[in-house]
Write a protein that holds these residues in place. Structure first.
Motif, PDB file in Angstrom:
ATOM      1  N   PRO A  90      69.044  31.959  39.829  1.00 29.03           N
ATOM      2  CA  PRO A  90      68.095  32.360  39.366  1.00 29.03           C
ATOM      3  C   PRO A  90      66.868  32.120  40.477  1.00 29.03           C
ATOM      4  CG  PRO A  90      69.121  30.387  38.415  1.00 29.03           C
ATOM      5  CD  PRO A  90      69.309  30.960  39.784  1.00 29.03           C
ATOM      6  N   ILE A  91      65.819  32.656  40.503  1.00 28.38           N
ATOM      7  CA  ILE A  91      65.093  32.300  41.143  1.00 28.38           C
ATOM      8  C   ILE A  91      63.917  31.066  41.349  1.00 28.38           C
ATOM      9  CG2 ILE A  91      61.843  32.944  41.413  1.00 28.38           C
ATOM     10  CD1 ILE A  91      64.473  36.021  41.514  1.00 28.38           C
ATOM     11  N   GLN A  92      64.347  31.230  42.736  1.00 26.23           N
ATOM     12  CA  GLN A  92      63.636  29.196  43.043  1.00 26.23           C
ATOM     13  C   GLN A  92      62.150  28.917  42.398  1.00 26.23           C
ATOM     14  OE1 GLN A  92      65.461  26.938  43.531  1.00 26.23           O
ATOM     15  NE2 GLN A  92      67.413  28.610  42.400  1.00 26.23           N
ATOM     16  N   GLN A  93      61.292  30.701  43.209  1.00 28.19           N
ATOM     17  CA  GLN A  93      59.879  29.476  43.574  1.00 28.19           C
ATOM     18  C   GLN A  93      59.039  31.502  43.117  1.00 28.19           C
ATOM     19  OE1 GLN A  93      59.216  27.362  46.844  1.00 28.19           O
ATOM     20  NE2 GLN A  93      59.545  29.617  48.295  1.00 28.19           N
ATOM     21  N   LEU A  94      58.009  31.263  42.406  1.00 27.22           N
ATOM     22  CA  LEU A  94      57.278  32.484  43.312  1.00 27.22           C
ATOM     23  C   LEU A  94      56.473  32.779  44.752  1.00 27.22           C
ATOM     24  CD1 LEU A  94      54.779  32.034  39.473  1.00 27.22           C
ATOM     25  CD2 LEU A  94      56.723  33.787  40.161  1.00 27.22           C
ATOM     26  N   PRO A  95      56.129  33.694  44.718  1.00 32.20           N
ATOM     27  CA  PRO A  95      55.702  33.865  46.311  1.00 32.20           C
ATOM     28  C   PRO A  95      54.866  33.164  46.377  1.00 32.20           C
ATOM     29  CG  PRO A  95      56.338  36.420  44.848  1.00 32.20           C
ATOM     30  CD  PRO A  95      56.935  34.878  44.192  1.00 32.20           C
ATOM     31  N   THR A  96      54.286  33.187  47.424  1.00 29.95           N
ATOM     32  CA  THR A  96      52.170  33.390  47.647  1.00 29.95           C
ATOM     33  C   THR A  96      52.333  34.405  48.405  1.00 29.95           C
ATOM     34  OG1 THR A  96      53.312  30.719  48.253  1.00 29.95           O
ATOM     35  CG2 THR A  96      51.100  31.831  49.175  1.00 29.95           C
ATOM     36  N   GLU A  97      51.026  35.092  47.504  1.00 25.29           N
ATOM     37  CA  GLU A  97      50.789  35.722  48.191  1.00 25.29           C
ATOM     38  C   GLU A  97      49.323  35.503  49.294  1.00 25.29           C
ATOM     39  OE1 GLU A  97      47.895  39.859  46.686  1.00 25.29           O
ATOM     40  OE2 GLU A  97      48.542  38.352  45.515  1.00 25.29           O
ATOM     41  N   LYS A  98      49.527  36.288  50.491  1.00 25.82           N
ATOM     42  CA  LYS A  98      48.525  36.702  51.497  1.00 25.82           C
ATOM     43  C   LYS A  98      48.058  37.742  51.362  1.00 25.82           C
ATOM     44  CE  LYS A  98      50.757  33.905  54.837  1.00 25.82           C
ATOM     45  NZ  LYS A  98      51.515  33.981  56.494  1.00 25.82           N
ATOM     46  N   ASN A  99      46.290  36.874  50.588  1.00 25.58           N
ATOM     47  CA  ASN A  99      45.645  38.604  50.629  1.00 25.58           C
ATOM     48  C   ASN A  99      44.431  37.990  51.796  1.00 25.58           C
ATOM     49  OD1 ASN A  99      43.539  39.539  49.056  1.00 25.58           O
ATOM     50  ND2 ASN A  99      44.933  40.364  47.713  1.00 25.58           N
ATOM     51  N   GLU A 100      44.249  38.960  51.702  1.00 24.22           N
ATOM     52  CA  GLU A 100      42.859  38.231  52.921  1.00 24.22           C
ATOM     53  C   GLU A 100      41.868  39.086  51.856  1.00 24.22           C
ATOM     54  OE1 GLU A 100      40.360  40.786  56.691  1.00 24.22           O
ATOM     55  OE2 GLU A 100      42.034  41.137  55.634  1.00 24.22           O
ATOM     56  N   LEU A 101      41.387  39.753  51.181  1.00 18.78           N
ATOM     57  CA  LEU A 101      39.984  40.224  50.534  1.00 18.78           C
ATOM     58  C   LEU A 101      39.738  38.147  49.842  1.00 18.78           C
ATOM     59  CD1 LEU A 101      37.914  41.765  49.230  1.00 18.78           C
ATOM     60  CD2 LEU A 101      39.564  42.434  47.071  1.00 18.78           C
ATOM     61  N   LEU A 102      40.778  38.305  49.004  1.00 17.79           N
ATOM     62  CA  LEU A 102      41.046  36.732  48.157  1.00 17.79           C
ATOM     63  C   LEU A 102      40.586  35.969  49.450  1.00 17.79           C
ATOM     64  CD1 LEU A 102      44.082  37.210  45.980  1.00 17.79           C
ATOM     65  CD2 LEU A 102      41.885  37.121  45.288  1.00 17.79           C
ATOM     66  N   LEU A 103      40.373  35.801  50.593  1.00 17.10           N
ATOM     67  CA  LEU A 103      40.317  34.873  51.140  1.00 17.10           C
ATOM     68  C   LEU A 103      38.533  35.037  51.424  1.00 17.10           C
ATOM     69  CD1 LEU A 103      41.111  32.564  53.282  1.00 17.10           C
ATOM     70  CD2 LEU A 103      41.559  33.914  54.856  1.00 17.10           C
ATOM     71  N   LYS A 104      38.449  35.918  51.341  1.00 14.41           N
ATOM     72  CA  LYS A 104      37.389  36.058  52.401  1.00 14.41           C
ATOM     73  C   LYS A 104      36.464  35.975  51.042  1.00 14.41           C
ATOM     74  CE  LYS A 104      37.516  39.620  55.570  1.00 14.41           C
ATOM     75  NZ  LYS A 104      37.413  40.169  56.606  1.00 14.41           N
ATOM     76  N   LEU A 105      36.849  36.636  49.509  1.00 14.73           N
ATOM     77  CA  LEU A 105      36.161  35.910  48.607  1.00 14.73           C
ATOM     78  C   LEU A 105      35.921  34.553  47.702  1.00 14.73           C
ATOM     79  CD1 LEU A 105      37.383  38.812  45.993  1.00 14.73           C
ATOM     80  CD2 LEU A 105      35.398  38.474  46.705  1.00 14.73           C
ATOM     81  N   PHE A 106      36.787  33.882  48.190  1.00 12.39           N
ATOM     82  CA  PHE A 106      36.358  32.335  48.320  1.00 12.39           C
ATOM     83  C   PHE A 106      35.397  31.876  49.169  1.00 12.39           C
ATOM     84  CE2 PHE A 106      38.145  27.621  48.777  1.00 12.39           C
ATOM     85  CZ  PHE A 106      39.209  27.754  47.849  1.00 12.39           C
ATOM     86  N   PHE A 107      35.634  32.080  49.974  1.00 10.32           N
ATOM     87  CA  PHE A 107      33.687  31.905  50.620  1.00 10.32           C
ATOM     88  C   PHE A 107      33.236  33.104  50.709  1.00 10.32           C
ATOM     89  CE2 PHE A 107      37.900  30.047  53.304  1.00 10.32           C
ATOM     90  CZ  PHE A 107      38.049  29.080  52.542  1.00 10.32           C
ATOM     91  N   SER A 108      33.141  33.533  49.966  1.00 15.10           N
ATOM     92  CA  SER A 108      31.569  34.902  49.745  1.00 15.10           C
ATOM     93  C   SER A 108      30.023  34.007  50.111  1.00 15.10           C
ATOM     94  CB  SER A 108      31.916  35.481  49.328  1.00 15.10           C
ATOM     95  OG  SER A 108      32.982  36.789  49.818  1.00 15.10           O
ATOM     96  N   ARG A 109      29.896  33.056  49.009  1.00 17.01           N
ATOM     97  CA  ARG A 109      29.225  32.327  49.365  1.00 17.01           C
ATOM     98  C   ARG A 109      28.458  32.453  50.029  1.00 17.01           C
ATOM     99  NH1 ARG A 109      26.962  27.704  51.052  1.00 17.01           N
ATOM    100  NH2 ARG A 109      28.937  26.908  51.277  1.00 17.01           N
ATOM    101  N   ASN A 110      28.489  32.818  51.730  1.00 20.77           N
ATOM    102  CA  ASN A 110      28.350  32.434  52.752  1.00 20.77           C
ATOM    103  C   ASN A 110      27.935  34.621  53.098  1.00 20.77           C
ATOM    104  OD1 ASN A 110      28.628  29.843  53.096  1.00 20.77           O
ATOM    105  ND2 ASN A 110      30.526  30.384  53.421  1.00 20.77           N
ATOM    106  N   LEU A 111      27.869  35.286  51.409  1.00 22.21           N
ATOM    107  CA  LEU A 111      27.517  36.567  52.731  1.00 22.21           C
ATOM    108  C   LEU A 111      27.005  37.504  51.482  1.00 22.21           C
ATOM    109  CD1 LEU A 111      29.447  39.180  54.128  1.00 22.21           C
ATOM    110  CD2 LEU A 111      30.484  39.099  52.449  1.00 22.21           C
ATOM    111  N   ASP A 112      26.274  38.120  51.810  1.00 19.11           N
ATOM    112  CA  ASP A 112      25.716  38.776  50.848  1.00 19.11           C
ATOM    113  C   ASP A 112      25.957  39.639  50.093  1.00 19.11           C
ATOM    114  OD1 ASP A 112      22.533  40.261  50.278  1.00 19.11           O
ATOM    115  OD2 ASP A 112      24.250  42.074  50.223  1.00 19.11           O
ATOM    116  N   VAL A 113      25.872  39.231  48.215  1.00 21.44           N
ATOM    117  CA  VAL A 113      26.505  40.556  47.115  1.00 21.44           C
ATOM    118  C   VAL A 113      26.776  41.473  47.295  1.00 21.44           C
ATOM    119  CG1 VAL A 113      26.252  40.528  44.999  1.00 21.44           C
ATOM    120  CG2 VAL A 113      25.551  38.377  45.709  1.00 21.44           C
ATOM    121  N   GLN A 114      26.217  42.909  48.103  1.00 17.64           N
ATOM    122  CA  GLN A 114      26.747  43.681  48.360  1.00 17.64           C
ATOM    123  C   GLN A 114      27.346  43.649  49.437  1.00 17.64           C
ATOM    124  OE1 GLN A 114      25.511  46.241  46.514  1.00 17.64           O
ATOM    125  NE2 GLN A 114      27.132  47.180  47.312  1.00 17.64           N
ATOM    126  N   ASP A 115      27.584  42.703  50.751  1.00 11.46           N
ATOM    127  CA  ASP A 115      28.447  43.052  51.166  1.00 11.46           C
ATOM    128  C   ASP A 115      29.882  42.954  50.119  1.00 11.46           C
ATOM    129  OD1 ASP A 115      27.330  43.657  53.202  1.00 11.46           O
ATOM    130  OD2 ASP A 115      26.879  42.177  53.831  1.00 11.46           O
TER     131      ASP A 115
END
Length: 181
Positions: A90-115
């Motif tokens: 059986p599969i032991q665990q779900l993989p952890t995705e490394k996603n640059e966009l999600l990382l940037k979105l997480f901190f996008s309060r610091n960015l202009d919405v258009q960017d």
């Protein structure tokens, strides 16, 4: 506890297809596995050597006219057993995705919405390109490889890629609507 190296199972699995050389394994990785499992070229030959040492594969030198001998690998009965045992676990665990966009979105309060919207558009464009590549692979398997015993399983795997890519495209559009409101 050390993380299990699944690369050996990927290469054992490739040895059950028509892949017999490091080069053909690399080609199969580059055209199929790379979409869901990353294996660098530098991992292939050390892994093949390890599989031979463990008795999971055998190797034979094949003479070539005007070229150095090439090594052809074959999965052994023990290798087939080990691969089947691993596939059945059986599969032991779900993989952890490394996603640059999600990382940037997480901190996008610091960015202009258009960017942020521009990031989402660029990401959606890359996803659309990937989706179209998957459609091309699907067409190739469906028309040229239908007699292959692995073809139905390749199509199932590809369907996962198509569906998750389409979901990510839809998510981009919904996220843009959310950010605009």
């Amino acid at each position: 506890m050390p993380k299990e190296n699944h690369t050996q199972y990927a290469i054992l699995g490739l040895l059950t297809t028509e892949c017999r050389t490091g080069y053909s394994i690399k080609q199969m990785i580059d055209t199929s596995l790379t979409h869901f499992w990353k294996i660098s070229y530098g991992q292939i030959y050390p892994t093949l050597k390890l599989l031979v040492e463990k008795g999971y594969a055998s190797v034979e030198d094949q003479a070539q006219d005007g070229k150095p001998d090439k090594k052809e690998y074959t999965i052994t009965a023990e290798g087939e057993y080990v691969l089947k045992e691993w596939i059945q676990q059986p599969i032991q665990q779900l993989p952890t995705e490394k996603n640059e966009l999600l990382l940037k979105l997480f901190f996008s309060r610091n960015l202009d919405v258009q960017d942020t919207l521009d990031h989402l558009d660029a990401y959606r464009d890359k996803l659309t390109d990937r989706y179209n590549i998957y459609l091309g692979i699907q067409e190739m398997i469906s028309t040229q490889l239908t007699g292959q015993p692995d073809a139905p399983f390749w199509l199932i795997t590809l369907d996962y890629g198509l569906r998750t890519t389409q979901a990510a495209i839809d998510w981009c559009e919904e996220t843009k609507r959310t950010l605009r409101s």
